[in-house]
Design an enzyme around this catalytic site. Structure first.
Site, PDB file in Angstrom:
ATOM      1  N   ARG A 148      36.533  35.701  51.377  1.00 40.93           N
ATOM      2  CA  ARG A 148      36.204  36.076  49.838  1.00 40.93           C
ATOM      3  C   ARG A 148      36.864  35.071  49.097  1.00 40.93           C
ATOM      4  O   ARG A 148      38.065  34.888  48.974  1.00 40.93           O
ATOM      5  CB  ARG A 148      36.569  37.512  49.229  1.00 40.93           C
ATOM      6  N   TYR A 160      39.020  37.202  37.187  1.00 41.21           N
ATOM      7  CA  TYR A 160      39.338  37.981  38.080  1.00 41.21           C
ATOM      8  C   TYR A 160      39.743  37.571  39.520  1.00 41.21           C
ATOM      9  O   TYR A 160      39.230  36.387  40.150  1.00 41.21           O
ATOM     10  CB  TYR A 160      38.192  39.182  38.588  1.00 41.21           C
ATOM     11  N   ASP A 210      33.363  38.082  44.556  1.00 39.47           N
ATOM     12  CA  ASP A 210      33.344  39.275  43.877  1.00 39.47           C
ATOM     13  C   ASP A 210      33.202  39.073  42.434  1.00 39.47           C
ATOM     14  O   ASP A 210      33.976  38.514  41.793  1.00 39.47           O
ATOM     15  CB  ASP A 210      34.909  40.328  43.971  1.00 39.47           C
ATOM     16  N   HIS A 212      32.735  41.132  40.040  1.00 39.59           N
ATOM     17  CA  HIS A 212      33.511  42.147  39.627  1.00 39.59           C
ATOM     18  C   HIS A 212      33.145  42.744  38.358  1.00 39.59           C
ATOM     19  O   HIS A 212      33.733  42.678  37.254  1.00 39.59           O
ATOM     20  CB  HIS A 212      35.106  41.476  39.237  1.00 39.59           C
ATOM     21  N   GLU A 236      29.495  40.611  45.234  1.00 44.13           N
ATOM     22  CA  GLU A 236      29.909  41.912  44.970  1.00 44.13           C
ATOM     23  C   GLU A 236      30.091  42.415  43.523  1.00 44.13           C
ATOM     24  O   GLU A 236      30.260  41.582  42.548  1.00 44.13           O
ATOM     25  CB  GLU A 236      31.256  42.233  45.655  1.00 44.13           C
ATOM     26  N   GLU A 262      32.609  50.721  45.236  1.00 42.08           N
ATOM     27  CA  GLU A 262      34.262  50.718  45.030  1.00 42.08           C
ATOM     28  C   GLU A 262      34.577  51.635  44.274  1.00 42.08           C
ATOM     29  O   GLU A 262      35.707  52.313  43.995  1.00 42.08           O
ATOM     30  CB  GLU A 262      35.116  49.359  45.111  1.00 42.08           C
ATOM     31  N   ARG A 283      30.364  49.996  49.366  1.00 40.22           N
ATOM     32  CA  ARG A 283      31.638  49.828  49.541  1.00 40.22           C
ATOM     33  C   ARG A 283      32.691  50.820  49.062  1.00 40.22           C
ATOM     34  O   ARG A 283      33.752  50.796  48.693  1.00 40.22           O
ATOM     35  CB  ARG A 283      31.932  48.545  48.419  1.00 40.22           C
ATOM     36  N   GLU A 339      37.381  45.168  53.941  1.00 40.46           N
ATOM     37  CA  GLU A 339      38.170  44.352  53.149  1.00 40.46           C
ATOM     38  C   GLU A 339      39.504  44.531  53.556  1.00 40.46           C
ATOM     39  O   GLU A 339      40.201  45.573  54.266  1.00 40.46           O
ATOM     40  CB  GLU A 339      38.112  44.630  51.622  1.00 40.46           C
ATOM     41  N   TRP A 402      36.026  44.856  33.107  1.00 38.05           N
ATOM     42  CA  TRP A 402      37.068  43.995  33.580  1.00 38.05           C
ATOM     43  C   TRP A 402      36.682  43.927  35.104  1.00 38.05           C
ATOM     44  O   TRP A 402      36.239  44.873  35.617  1.00 38.05           O
ATOM     45  CB  TRP A 402      38.494  44.487  33.518  1.00 38.05           C
TER      46      TRP A 402
HETATM   47  C1  CS2 Z   1      38.768  44.344  43.601  1.00 40.32           C
HETATM   48  C2  CS2 Z   1      39.960  45.013  43.530  1.00 40.32           C
HETATM   49  O1  CS2 Z   1      39.241  44.063  46.005  1.00 40.32           O
HETATM   50  C3  CS2 Z   1      38.262  44.179  45.142  1.00 40.32           C
HETATM   51  O2  CS2 Z   1      37.099  44.197  45.474  1.00 40.32           O
HETATM   52  O3  CS2 Z   1      37.615  44.604  43.051  1.00 40.32           O
HETATM   53  O4  CS2 Z   1      40.881  44.287  43.623  1.00 40.32           O
HETATM   54  C4  CS2 Z   1      40.016  46.159  42.396  1.00 40.32           C
HETATM   55  O5  CS2 Z   1      40.094  45.279  41.292  1.00 40.32           O
HETATM   56  C5  CS2 Z   1      41.175  46.850  42.441  1.00 40.32           C
HETATM   57  O6  CS2 Z   1      41.303  47.718  43.647  1.00 40.32           O
HETATM   58  C6  CS2 Z   1      41.243  47.930  41.133  1.00 40.32           C
HETATM   59  O7  CS2 Z   1      42.255  48.515  41.038  1.00 40.32           O
HETATM   60 MG    MG Z   2      35.531  44.353  44.206  1.00 36.87          MG
END
Ligand code: CS2
Ligand code: MG
Length: 402
Positions: A148, A160, A210, A212, A236, A262, A283, A339, A402
């Site tokens: 990634r 991010y 990502d 994000h 993602e 996630e 995810r 991941e 974020w």
């Molecule tokens: C992210 C995470 O890894 C990822 O895919 O989206 O790093 C995420 O920002 C953190 O787990 C938030 O706690």
């Molecule tokens: Mg993520």
């Protein structure tokens, strides 16, 4: 019949904060469950300590499904990240106990092996394209077969996923770090560095990114379209998941695969995305989506619609979760990818055993249960201190995702 004798909520901070539930039976069998919700750890710890632990004592640890239903339906106030993380901790600890009692590694109780290894993806990032490409090369050198990539957007400090001093830990401020975000700058810049990564990795190499949660639905469609020739493994969280109709719009404009989940904590939260085939990878994780009992249900639903797993595995999900995830990934039919962000070195002083990394894959422990142990003496050396995830603000000062 053994009963649950003790349930402890353990909090430590070896390089980052973790909450762990430890259940001990009247036969002295111990089970661990992760209860870490990044930036909101103490809310789950309190939910467990004040509301769930009193319900566990004296109960039969072998009745995992009944316990799950008891804690989910019995709560009356269902779902949500805090509740589902607390339930997950109990669920995983009971599965750990069941494996230890049976003398079998968990994947054997989940139906046995469906594959010889669990393919993982690494994180590569940089504050410049050159630095990012160096990190990509380092990940390949370390044997990763999927990567990634994230790169800082010039002039936009709030990008991010960019490592600092070799590590990426977003929750590292005593109060939320407010970071400026510029969507147009990202939309202009990101396709270029993804193309550079594709160039470096060659066609066919699994390349992930990502977004994000940063883009509005049509911006996400535009982004997906702009990177389509790069054949990403997935983009993602292209847009916030709160309004799932948004993904229909993205689907109308691009074939770039989509991974989401996630931040979602129950099958009800992913149902539309899966049944309308608006995503290609789900995810959701063991720790935030109700444990092994519930996550397996989500993956079974996903399998009906050709959606594969792509579980979240950032460093704020403890080695207990990583081990449980790899056991489940080893057994399910519709595994996609896992991941693998890795942990600060100190973490290994507290959490021993669990899944092992080799040649671009994670391998489940062959020990009974999860195969993870918790070192109390080491944990006591690392005091908890509240840390917050950042908050993004647009250039006009208003709050952004974020
Ligand atoms: C992210 C995470 O890894 C990822 O895919 O989206 O790093 C995420 O920002 C953190 O787990 C938030 O706690
Ligand atoms: Mg993520």
């Amino acid at each position: 019949m053994a009963t649950i004798d003790r349930a402890e909520v353990l909090i430590t901070s070896p390089g980052r904060n973790f909450v762990t539930l430890r259940i001990t039976t009247s036969d002295g069998v111990v089970g661990l469950g992760d209860a870490t919700l990044n930036g909101r750890e103490l809310a789950v710890a309190a939910y467990l300590r004040d509301h769930l632990v009193p319900l566990l004592i004296g109960r039969d640890p072998a009745r995992i499904e009944d316990m799950w239903q008891y804690l989910f339906r019995g709560a009356y106030w269902r779902r949500g990240p805090v509740t589902m993380t607390a339930i997950a901790a109990v669920d995983v600890a009971l599965w750990d106990i069941k494996g230890r009692v049976a003398g079998l590694p968990l994947y054997q109780l989940l139906g046995g092996r469906s594959r010889e290894e669990v393919l993982v993806y690494a994180h590569a990032s940089g504050s410049s394209v050159e630095e990012m490409l160096d990190d990509v090369a380092a990940a390949r050198e370390a044997g990763y077969r999927a990567i990634r990539v994230q790169c800082a957007v010039p002039g936009s400090a709030g990008t991010y996923g960019v490592k600092k001093n070799g590590r990426y830990e977003p929750a590292d401020h005593a109060l939320p770090d407010e970071q400026p975000w510029d969507t147009e700058a990202y939309l202009q810049f990101a396709p270029g560095y993804l193309a550079a990564a594709r160039e470096a990795l060659g066609d066919g190499f699994p390349l992930l990114h990502d977004v994000h949660h940063r883009l509005a639905p049509l911006e996400a469609a535009r982004f997906g379209r702009s990177v389509e020739p790069l054949h990403l493994f997935w983009m993602e969280d292209p847009t916030p998941v709160d309004s799932q109709d948004s993904f229909r719009l993205i689907r109308q404009h691009t074939t770039t695969p989509i991974a989401v989940g996630e931040t979602l904590s129950s099958i009800y939260d992913v149902k539309q995305l899966i049944t309308e085939q608006l995503i290609d990878y789900v995810r959701t994780t063991v720790v935030h989506a109700g444990g092994i009992t519930h996550l397996r249900r989500i993956f079974d639903l996903a399998d009906l619609y050709g959606v594969r797993s792509g579980s979240h595995g950032a460093s704020d999900l403890s080695p207990v979760t990583q081990s449980a995830a790899v056991h489940l990934d080893t057994a399910i039919p519709n595994f996609g990818i896992q991941e693998h962000m890795g942990y600060p070195d100190l973490v290994a002083e507290v959490f021993h055993g669990g899944a092992t990394y080799a040649g671009g894959a994670l391998h489940p422990s062959e020990e009974p249960g999860l195969g993870v142990t918790y070192d109390d003496a080491a944990a006591a050396r690392f005091e908890y201190s509240p840390k917050y995830l950042p908050v993004a603000r647009r250039l006009d000062g208003s709050v952004h995702d974020w």
